[in-house]
Design a protein around this motif. Structure first.
Motif, PDB file in Angstrom:
ATOM      1  N   LEU C  97      40.568  32.800  51.035  1.00  0.00           N
ATOM      2  CA  LEU C  97      40.110  34.028  50.396  1.00  0.00           C
ATOM      3  C   LEU C  97      39.030  34.025  49.355  1.00  0.00           C
ATOM      4  O   LEU C  97      38.054  34.672  49.422  1.00  0.00           O
ATOM      5  N   VAL C 121      38.861  40.487  36.967  1.00  0.00           N
ATOM      6  CA  VAL C 121      40.050  40.930  37.236  1.00  0.00           C
ATOM      7  C   VAL C 121      40.534  39.739  38.028  1.00  0.00           C
ATOM      8  O   VAL C 121      42.099  39.243  38.007  1.00  0.00           O
ATOM      9  N   PHE C 122      40.110  39.128  39.177  1.00  0.00           N
ATOM     10  CA  PHE C 122      40.614  38.206  39.900  1.00  0.00           C
ATOM     11  C   PHE C 122      41.094  37.036  39.081  1.00  0.00           C
ATOM     12  O   PHE C 122      41.884  36.218  39.520  1.00  0.00           O
ATOM     13  N   TYR C 123      40.177  36.644  38.067  1.00  0.00           N
ATOM     14  CA  TYR C 123      40.390  35.485  37.234  1.00  0.00           C
ATOM     15  C   TYR C 123      41.555  35.524  36.269  1.00  0.00           C
ATOM     16  O   TYR C 123      42.117  34.654  35.715  1.00  0.00           O
ATOM     17  N   LEU C 124      41.731  36.898  35.911  1.00  0.00           N
ATOM     18  CA  LEU C 124      42.763  37.212  34.959  1.00  0.00           C
ATOM     19  C   LEU C 124      43.947  36.424  35.061  1.00  0.00           C
ATOM     20  O   LEU C 124      44.435  35.757  33.892  1.00  0.00           O
ATOM     21  N   PRO C 125      44.521  36.309  36.180  1.00  0.00           N
ATOM     22  CA  PRO C 125      45.887  35.540  36.101  1.00  0.00           C
ATOM     23  C   PRO C 125      45.767  34.357  35.595  1.00  0.00           C
ATOM     24  O   PRO C 125      46.787  33.596  35.443  1.00  0.00           O
ATOM     25  N   ASN C 126      44.796  33.559  35.934  1.00  0.00           N
ATOM     26  CA  ASN C 126      44.397  32.110  35.586  1.00  0.00           C
ATOM     27  C   ASN C 126      44.499  31.930  34.091  1.00  0.00           C
ATOM     28  O   ASN C 126      44.919  30.819  33.633  1.00  0.00           O
ATOM     29  N   ILE C 127      44.349  32.721  33.395  1.00  0.00           N
ATOM     30  CA  ILE C 127      44.290  32.584  31.917  1.00  0.00           C
ATOM     31  C   ILE C 127      45.505  32.663  31.215  1.00  0.00           C
ATOM     32  O   ILE C 127      45.766  32.244  30.205  1.00  0.00           O
ATOM     33  N   ILE C 128      46.361  33.548  31.921  1.00  0.00           N
ATOM     34  CA  ILE C 128      47.658  33.655  31.212  1.00  0.00           C
ATOM     35  C   ILE C 128      48.492  32.492  31.372  1.00  0.00           C
ATOM     36  O   ILE C 128      48.519  31.782  32.440  1.00  0.00           O
ATOM     37  N   ALA C 130      51.014  29.841  32.179  1.00  0.00           N
ATOM     38  CA  ALA C 130      52.142  29.656  33.499  1.00  0.00           C
ATOM     39  C   ALA C 130      53.465  30.052  33.143  1.00  0.00           C
ATOM     40  O   ALA C 130      54.143  30.597  33.866  1.00  0.00           O
ATOM     41  N   VAL C 133      53.785  33.758  33.031  1.00  0.00           N
ATOM     42  CA  VAL C 133      53.645  34.459  34.587  1.00  0.00           C
ATOM     43  C   VAL C 133      55.121  33.975  35.272  1.00  0.00           C
ATOM     44  O   VAL C 133      55.464  34.766  35.825  1.00  0.00           O
ATOM     45  N   PHE C 177      53.045  32.107  46.435  1.00  0.00           N
ATOM     46  CA  PHE C 177      52.146  33.333  45.989  1.00  0.00           C
ATOM     47  C   PHE C 177      51.419  33.190  44.751  1.00  0.00           C
ATOM     48  O   PHE C 177      50.524  33.456  44.448  1.00  0.00           O
ATOM     49  N   TRP C 181      47.735  33.321  43.730  1.00  0.00           N
ATOM     50  CA  TRP C 181      47.554  34.450  43.046  1.00  0.00           C
ATOM     51  C   TRP C 181      46.733  34.118  41.861  1.00  0.00           C
ATOM     52  O   TRP C 181      45.796  34.654  41.181  1.00  0.00           O
ATOM     53  N   TYR C 184      43.030  31.790  43.004  1.00  0.00           N
ATOM     54  CA  TYR C 184      41.812  32.045  44.094  1.00  0.00           C
ATOM     55  C   TYR C 184      40.696  32.608  43.238  1.00  0.00           C
ATOM     56  O   TYR C 184      39.659  32.095  43.653  1.00  0.00           O
TER      57      TYR C 184
END
Lengths: 510, 289, 328
Positions: C97, C121-128, C130, C133, C177, C181, C184
């Motif tokens: 991806l 937006v794509f990087y956002l989940p990485n900063i939260i 774990a 999440v 996933f 998620w 990536y």
């Protein structure tokens, strides 16, 4: 755009925080104050009058307002009680014991001015409480607990296992213990679990947690033609020691559109304690027939759709207590016939869910379960090091005796059994048979029924024989096995083989 | 000529199709990235009953204040305590990491010393060592010296941050010329002063990038605090969040979402403000590495 | 002037490296040595006895690889495999991806608008966090009540709710996933930076030769970003080996669900029954060796570039120094 979104979010967060802050201040005040008084956040519950002495008032408030607070799980950070100089450390997994200390200080003001009790309360999710307690015990010194509480699930390590060396024999700080046990007629299994390998009593429980079947009267009337305990007991084969009649009854309930039990875990609580042999005998794994039966029950109940397949202690379980749970196999709402549990399940768990007539308040009844069992309970242990300190010993001696052995109307157990510690009718069964005889357990939640008859009978089944030092890990694993087999993901041989492997991994002979 | 034009034309057509595909895929991915957080934020404002009936909704409910109230009466989950601890630990960690990594990188870059090569090799070797590997020894040692529940045990190890040292050294090589240092020496500045007043300002961009990552890394760390911190008053934010998994909250869906939101929102907000720097920092870090 | 020249600056090198070295000795080296020591001793039980060497010092290591009674591979190997599976299944789509997106975003013919937005937006989940999440997803995948089940049943994709967290396949798929998620976006940004770093003249030359998008990607982009891809691969692999938060908080780290990673194995073995610090120390050492091997690989991957750079720097410095010397 980004910045605008960020600013909006920021504002929301701040607003939330400020609102949260205000509430927090109230509660912190309540916890930190040496003599907690009513605070606004708590005043809105009527249960206040009798309980202002308890730092965990919110536990009562919850039972009433939202209701999920369980004495079992509700936790606080650090509570502080008393105004004196002599420091006493208490470790507990719930607010129950700290609440008793509050009550004790209220009744003994001289003690309150002499001691300062710091209670660390932490729930045992992910073994959190045990880890902390073990660390503090072995560290010793100032942070060592003087008085600590352990639940049925993990009492044995503290009385007979690795950590038993810390527990002081009751005889070292209370005079004439044996006589007092006889006088109070303390439930036998609680004494057995509290006795160490050299025969000394090191822990006692204030509750008696013999289990009953808690069923819905309306459903019983519709399906079995009567809602009195005798009719239901006949229909489910109460006390027969076998599940056959119960499964038969489940079939009838299914036909009328009811689930029999909410979660597979409900059945497990019965199977676990009905066992006559523990998981481990002389270091080797043993699977008791009652526990093996659990696998089949899982299969039967899932395959025949007799259960709503909720997860115990989970949203879906509470939904079933309110009668709004769903049948996962049809996705339709389906009421649930019964739960299994001791008095505390009614008081602290179901009581909080069935708060109105629609959600089942007044419709529940109690009768003998098909297979006898018991569930839970908290034991009090005193650190040997604390007994060596005369000042600490004076407090511990008086308090522990008042909680565990005092069978008069002034003792804790009388107050506990008669709902005098709070106003919303939490009448609990207690360890002392003498106190039970003096007490009346009838409550509106059970349509005025006095459950003590059933619970006292249930005590006869309660035996410490089913407990082992490995329960904490093996019970969980076995339940996972049941779930995997019940849902058809694995066959029986596979799950049993996996279970044996898991037992070997923790050092058992298989 | 004609064929060339046809080719060009068809290319534009395929370009449009190509572009459309890109936008569709990117939008789907963007929704996927945002959706869980939107559900989280919206559900934080809804009541348990609403969530029970329909777990997904894009319309906020009106139960935010009620959820806040319920959440704040549960004393286990204390976001403010968690935030305070996390702030103390993360801020100290960040300062120590960035400062000492710069100092160490400068020591490698600016001076010739005998063991320099071995030292740099060591840094490369341990660059990626996760806490998991040293945990047992570290925990047992802390335990024996009664150092569990001590925030310093989470902060001080930040002095030795090999990854940051490596990055800083790479940056120095591109950004700092020894001439400047020499001229400072000629002016009679001490070595330590030269570092603080001349070298550090030059390293500011790299320090900013590394500071963000050090901070986020420390803020999000769950493993070490979980092992070392026993007392609730020392819990960091991730441990507080993990408490939401506990039994008490399972009845209150709205509260779980609210608690999660409270832990995620500060990060989301900071991220939205600093995203430019963070995104370019990620790019920079990787190319330099 | 003369005096200053005599100053030996190398001592400052030592001096400035001292804090790092001290912290390293205390917080990394000592714990590692202690961990190694523990692996050969009797440190087990809630309160371990006085430290003593085991009769068979290697017994913990042997146990790690000993087959289970049922004939299956040991729990430790099982956890290694589970970790590897989760990592591989998350990394392949993650890298794919990221490559695809980086090729799209750097395409010089089709300029993708709102790139900045997508990247953020794509990087956002990485900063939260774990942990956040993991619990968020646990709640989303709730059974029988939960948002995902709600959507699936409302859309009639599923007739009845699905028990995601009771099956190893679905549990692991969700963990994979989540990992993919979360990461990536980061990989994508890294790769975009690498692609931008490629000399544009090479692309232009290829275009003049009539190379299409695919050929350009295959023949130019891919070989050029290979070092960065390798770097991402190794860092991701080592990060993956210490995966802890998400499988633990999402799936309680359950072995029967394939969610017991090595880090969770180490944690469970020492902090829960059977409380075997020695066994988990042995597991840590095996993990340590694996990571060292990977780090060495990383070192070799990056050494060439680095060494060349260093050499260049040194030469430039030498020249500069000479020039300076001449000047003086």
């Amino acid at each position: 755009m980004k910045k605008i979104v960020a600013s909006i979010l920021c504002f929301t967060l701040c607003a939330g925080m400020i609102a949260g802050c205000d509430d927090k201040k109230d509660t912190t005040k309540a916890t930190e104050g040496t003599q907690p008084t009513q605070t606004e956040s708590q005043a809105d519950t009527e249960s206040q009058a009798d309980t202002e002495s308890q730092a965990d008032t919110e536990s009562q408030a919850d039972t009433e307002s939202e209701g999920e607070s369980t004495a079992k799980t509700d936790t606080t950070a650090v509570l502080s009680m008393g105004t004196g100089d002599i420091a006493i450390n208490v470790y507990a997994m719930s607010n129950e014991v700290p609440g008793m200390i509050e009550e004790f200080f209220k009744r003994n003001p001289d003690m309150a001015s002499k001691y300062k009790v710091t209670a660390l309360v932490s729930n045992n999710d992910g073994n959190g409480y045990e880890t902390k307690l073990n660390a503090a015990l072995s560290a010793g010194g100032d942070i060592a607990p003087d008085l600590y509480v352990a639940e049925a699930d993990y009492i044995l390590p503290y009385t007979q296992g690795d950590l038993s060396s810390f527990a002081a024999p009751y005889s070292s700080f209370i005079d004439g213990v044996d006589g007092k046990i006889t006088e109070a007629d303390i439930a036998k299994y609680t004494v057995e679990l509290g006795t160490n390998t050299s025969g000394e009593l090191v822990a006692l429980c204030y509750q008696c947690t013999g289990g009953a079947m808690i069923y819905s009267a309306k459903i019983a009337k519709e399906v079995f033609g009567g809602d009195d305990p005798a009719t239901v007991e006949a229909a489910i084969g109460a006390g027969s020691g076998s599940w056959d009649k119960f499964i038969e009854a489940a079939g009838k309930l299914k036909e009328k559109g009811y689930a029999t039990v909410s979660a597979l875990g409900d059945l497990w609580n019965v199977c676990e304690k009905a066992a006559q042999t523990p998981w481990v005998v002389d270091g080797a794994l043993k699977i008791d027939p009652q526990r093996e039966k659990y696998l089949d029950l899982c299969k039967t109940f899932i395959d025949n759709d007799y259960t709503n397949d909720a997860a115990a202690w989970n949203e879906s379980w509470y939904a079933d207590m309110q009668g709004v749970g769903k049948d996962p196999q049809t996705n339709e709402t389906r009421k649930c016939f019964c739960f299994f549990g001791p008095a505390w399940l009614i008081n602290y768990v179901m009581g909080g869910q069935s708060t109105t007539e629609e959600t089942g308040f007044g419709d529940w009844r109690v009768c003998q379960p098909p297979v006898g069992f018991w569930w839970g309970g908290s034991w009090l242990c005193v650190n040997k090091a604390a007994v060596e300190n005369a000042d600490k010993k004076a407090f511990l001696s008086k308090f522990v005796e008042w909680v565990t052995l005092d069978c008069t109307k002034d003792g804790l157990q009388y107050a506990w059994a008669n709902g005098l510690m709070n106003e919303n009718g939490t009448k609990d069964t207690v360890a002392s048979g003498t106190v039970m005889k003096m007490s009346d357990g009838s409550m509106a939640f059970l349509g005025g029924q006095n459950p003590f008859d059933a619970f006292v009978k249930a005590t006869a089944f309660a035996s410490a024989k089913c407990k082992s030092l490995y329960d904490a890990s093996l019970n969980g694993t076995w339940q996972n096995c049941g779930s995997a087999y019940g849902h058809g993901d694995k066959d029986k041989d596979t799950v049993i083989a996996e279970f044996k492997d898991a037992a070997a991994e923790i050092g058992l002979e298989v | 000529m004609a064929s060339n034009q046809v080719a060009l034309h068809s290319k534009t057509k395929s370009d449009i199709a190509f572009k459309t595909t890109i936008y569709i895929v990117c939008t789907i991915l963007a929704i996927l990235s945002l959706f869980p957080f939107v559900v989280m934020l919206v559900n934080a404002t809804r009541s348990t009953a609403q969530i029970q009936a329909h777990a997904v909704s894009l319309i906020p409910g009106s139960s935010l204040s009620k959820n806040i109230k319920i959440l704040s009466t549960k004393k286990t989950f204390q976001p403010l305590v968690g935030m305070k601890n996390s702030l103390i630990i993360s801020a100290s960690t960040t300062i120590l990491t960035v400062y000492f990594a710069s100092l160490t990188a400068y020591a490698i870059f600016a001076y010739d010393w005998k063991l320099k090569k071995a030292f740099f090799g060591l840094i490369m070797g341990i660059m990626m060592l996760p806490g998991t590997v040293t945990m047992i020894g570290f925990y047992r040692a802390c335990y024996q010296f009664h150092l569990t529940d001590n925030k310093l045990m989470l902060i001080l190890p930040a002095i030795a941050a090999p990854m940051t040292v490596f990055f800083m050294k790479q940056y120095l090589e591109g950004a700092l010329s020894m001439d400047i240092v020499e001229s400072a020496r000629i002016d009679g500045a001490g070595e330590f002063r030269t570092f603080n007043s001349i070298v550090l300002p030059i390293m500011k961009p790299a320090m900013a990038t590394q500071a963000i990552f050090a901070f986020v890394g420390s803020w999000n760390n769950y493993f070490m605090p979980r092992i070392l911190m026993n007392k609730q008053k020392n819990y960091t934010m991730p441990i507080m969040v993990a408490l939401l998994n506990g039994d008490i909250y399972k009845t209150e869906f709205g509260c779980i979402y609210l608690g999660l939101s409270m832990t995620a929102l500060p990060l989301i907000i900071i991220y939205l403000f600093l995203s430019k720097y963070i995104v370019s920092g990620v790019a920079l870090g990787s190319v330099k590495g | 002037m003369k005096r200053r020249k005599l100053v030996n600056y190398s001592k400052y090198g030592y001096l400035f490296a001292i804090p790092f070295i001290l912290a390293f000795l205390i917080f990394t080296l000592y714990p590692i040595c202690y961990t190694i020591l523990i692996a050969f001793t009797n440190q087990e039980g809630v309160i371990p006895p006085k430290i003593k060497l085991l009769k068979d010092p290697l017994s913990c290591f042997k146990y790690l690889f000993k087959k289970r009674n049922s004939g299956k591979i040991s729990y430790f190997l099982d956890s290694l495999i589970a970790t590897a599976k989760i990592w591989i299944v998350n990394f392949i789509p993650q890298l794919g991806l990221a490559l695809l997106l980086s090729a799209w975003f750097t395409d010089n013919r089709v300029k993708v608008k709102a790139q900045g937005f997508y990247k953020v937006v794509f990087y956002l989940p990485n900063i939260i966090t774990a942990a956040t999440v993991a619990i968020l997803f646990r709640t989303l995948f709730g059974y029988p009540i939960g948002p995902v089940n709600d959507i699936l049943t409302s859309l009639k994709i599923l007739k009845t709710p699905y028990y995601f967290l009771n099956k190893p396949k679905s549990t692991r798929a969700i963990i994979e996933f989540i990992q993919c998620w979360q990461w990536y976006g980061s990989t994508m940004i890294t790769l975009i930076a690498a692609v931008i770093g490629i000399n544009p003249e090479i692309f232009e030359a290829a275009e003049i030769d009539g190379a299409n998008r695919w050929r350009k990607f295959w023949n130019i982009t891919l070989p050029s970003v290979r070092p960065i891809m390798l770097f991402t691969l190794v860092t991701s692999m080592i990060g993956g080996l210490s995966m802890f938060d998400i499988p633990l908080l999402f799936a309680e780290g359950r072995q029967d669900l394939g969610a017991q990673t090595v880090a969770i194995y180490i944690y469970n073995t020492s902090f829960k029954q059977p409380y075997k610090y020695n066994r988990s120390a042995a597991a840590s050492i095996v993990l340590f060796l694996i990571i060292i091997a990977l780090s060495v690989a990383l070192f070799y991957v990056m050494r060439d570039k680095d060494a060349a750079k260093l050499e260049k720097m040194r030469k430039a410095e030498l020249k500069r120094a000479k020039a300076l010397g001449r000047g003086v």
